[in-house]
Design a protein around this motif. Structure first.
Motif, PDB file in Angstrom:
ATOM      1  N   GLY A  43     -20.661 -50.586 -72.767  1.00  0.00           N
ATOM      2  CA  GLY A  43     -21.449 -49.450 -72.306  1.00  0.00           C
ATOM      3  C   GLY A  43     -22.936 -49.579 -72.568  1.00  0.00           C
ATOM      4  O   GLY A  43     -23.677 -48.617 -72.384  1.00  0.00           O
ATOM      5  N   SER A  44     -23.402 -50.751 -72.964  1.00  0.00           N
ATOM      6  CA  SER A  44     -24.816 -50.893 -73.325  1.00  0.00           C
ATOM      7  C   SER A  44     -25.777 -50.687 -72.156  1.00  0.00           C
ATOM      8  O   SER A  44     -26.935 -50.351 -72.367  1.00  0.00           O
ATOM      9  CB  SER A  44     -25.076 -52.264 -73.967  1.00  0.00           C
ATOM     10  N   MET A  45     -25.317 -50.868 -70.921  1.00  0.00           N
ATOM     11  CA  MET A  45     -26.196 -50.692 -69.758  1.00  0.00           C
ATOM     12  C   MET A  45     -25.937 -49.380 -69.019  1.00  0.00           C
ATOM     13  O   MET A  45     -26.482 -49.158 -67.940  1.00  0.00           O
ATOM     14  CB  MET A  45     -26.064 -51.874 -68.791  1.00  0.00           C
ATOM     15  N   GLU A  46     -25.110 -48.496 -69.589  1.00  0.00           N
ATOM     16  CA  GLU A  46     -24.872 -47.203 -68.938  1.00  0.00           C
ATOM     17  C   GLU A  46     -26.117 -46.338 -69.068  1.00  0.00           C
ATOM     18  O   GLU A  46     -26.821 -46.438 -70.069  1.00  0.00           O
ATOM     19  CB  GLU A  46     -23.661 -46.500 -69.560  1.00  0.00           C
ATOM     20  N   PRO A  47     -26.469 -45.537 -68.104  1.00  0.00           N
ATOM     21  CA  PRO A  47     -25.739 -45.205 -66.896  1.00  0.00           C
ATOM     22  C   PRO A  47     -26.031 -46.143 -65.721  1.00  0.00           C
ATOM     23  O   PRO A  47     -25.412 -46.036 -64.674  1.00  0.00           O
ATOM     24  CB  PRO A  47     -26.223 -43.792 -66.578  1.00  0.00           C
ATOM     25  N   THR A  48     -26.956 -47.081 -65.878  1.00  0.00           N
ATOM     26  CA  THR A  48     -27.332 -47.959 -64.769  1.00  0.00           C
ATOM     27  C   THR A  48     -26.162 -48.795 -64.283  1.00  0.00           C
ATOM     28  O   THR A  48     -25.911 -48.885 -63.078  1.00  0.00           O
ATOM     29  CB  THR A  48     -28.489 -48.890 -65.186  1.00  0.00           C
ATOM     30  N   LEU A  49     -25.466 -49.440 -65.210  1.00  0.00           N
ATOM     31  CA  LEU A  49     -24.323 -50.300 -64.891  1.00  0.00           C
ATOM     32  C   LEU A  49     -23.139 -49.890 -65.768  1.00  0.00           C
ATOM     33  O   LEU A  49     -23.005 -50.360 -66.902  1.00  0.00           O
ATOM     34  CB  LEU A  49     -24.677 -51.767 -65.130  1.00  0.00           C
ATOM     35  N   PRO A  50     -22.273 -49.018 -65.266  1.00  0.00           N
ATOM     36  CA  PRO A  50     -21.128 -48.564 -66.063  1.00  0.00           C
ATOM     37  C   PRO A  50     -20.152 -49.697 -66.371  1.00  0.00           C
ATOM     38  O   PRO A  50     -20.102 -50.707 -65.669  1.00  0.00           O
ATOM     39  CB  PRO A  50     -20.457 -47.513 -65.168  1.00  0.00           C
ATOM     40  N   VAL A  51     -19.363 -49.498 -67.417  1.00  0.00           N
ATOM     41  CA  VAL A  51     -18.314 -50.455 -67.784  1.00  0.00           C
ATOM     42  C   VAL A  51     -17.427 -50.694 -66.564  1.00  0.00           C
ATOM     43  O   VAL A  51     -17.053 -49.766 -65.862  1.00  0.00           O
ATOM     44  CB  VAL A  51     -17.472 -49.923 -68.967  1.00  0.00           C
ATOM     45  N   GLY A  52     -17.137 -51.961 -66.293  1.00  0.00           N
ATOM     46  CA  GLY A  52     -16.306 -52.333 -65.158  1.00  0.00           C
ATOM     47  C   GLY A  52     -17.092 -52.675 -63.910  1.00  0.00           C
ATOM     48  O   GLY A  52     -16.522 -53.192 -62.950  1.00  0.00           O
ATOM     49  N   SER A  53     -18.391 -52.407 -63.916  1.00  0.00           N
ATOM     50  CA  SER A  53     -19.214 -52.757 -62.751  1.00  0.00           C
ATOM     51  C   SER A  53     -19.227 -54.267 -62.570  1.00  0.00           C
ATOM     52  O   SER A  53     -19.178 -55.027 -63.540  1.00  0.00           O
ATOM     53  CB  SER A  53     -20.668 -52.304 -62.944  1.00  0.00           C
TER      54      SER A  53
END
Length: 130
Positions: A43-53
């Motif tokens: 989740g370190s890149m959320e909200p830009t890149l959600p988990v599973g992206s």
């Protein structure tokens, strides 16, 4: 003609899948024509890149000429593969470029180690909608 094109497409997808699985089993990163596919696993890149992206990235033309705001995938000094954003660029005592990176998640702090251009694998192009 339609069946032939469909058959070629299925064959290309099968070959791609086998290549990805083979590279992954060896711990390698598959590069096809300078392009990479990465899956976001934390989740370190959320909200830009959600988990599973799943993201498409490209080899950088010059890893020493990246900019603040670029999202890059890189290898840490410990060997992990991470996708984070460059938040600052500076030069060390010898004049070599180094970057400060951080995940977009607001709870993150900047990464503890500076990123050097030799460890940059790819630069983010787009998120693939699944």
């Amino acid at each position: 003609m339609g069946r032939g094109a469909f058959g070629v497409l299925i064959l290309l997808l099968a070959v791609s899948l086998v290549s990805v699985l083979r590279a992954r089993s060896r711990g390698e990163i598959l590069n096809v024509l300078g392009l990479y596919l990465f899956s976001i696993e934390s989740g370190s890149m959320e909200p830009t890149l959600p988990v599973g992206s799943v993201i498409l990235s490209r080899s950088p033309r010059d890893p020493a000429a990246l900019h603040e705001g670029d999202i890059v995938t890189f290898r840490t000094t410990g060997g992990d593969i991470v996708t984070h954003r460059i938040i600052a660029m500076e030069r060390d005592e010898s004049g070599k470029v180094r970057y400060t990176t951080k995940g977009d998640n607001p709870i993150n702090s900047p990464d503890p180690e500076h990123l050097t251009p030799d460890r940059v694998i790819a630069v983010f192009v787009l998120k693939i909608p699944l």
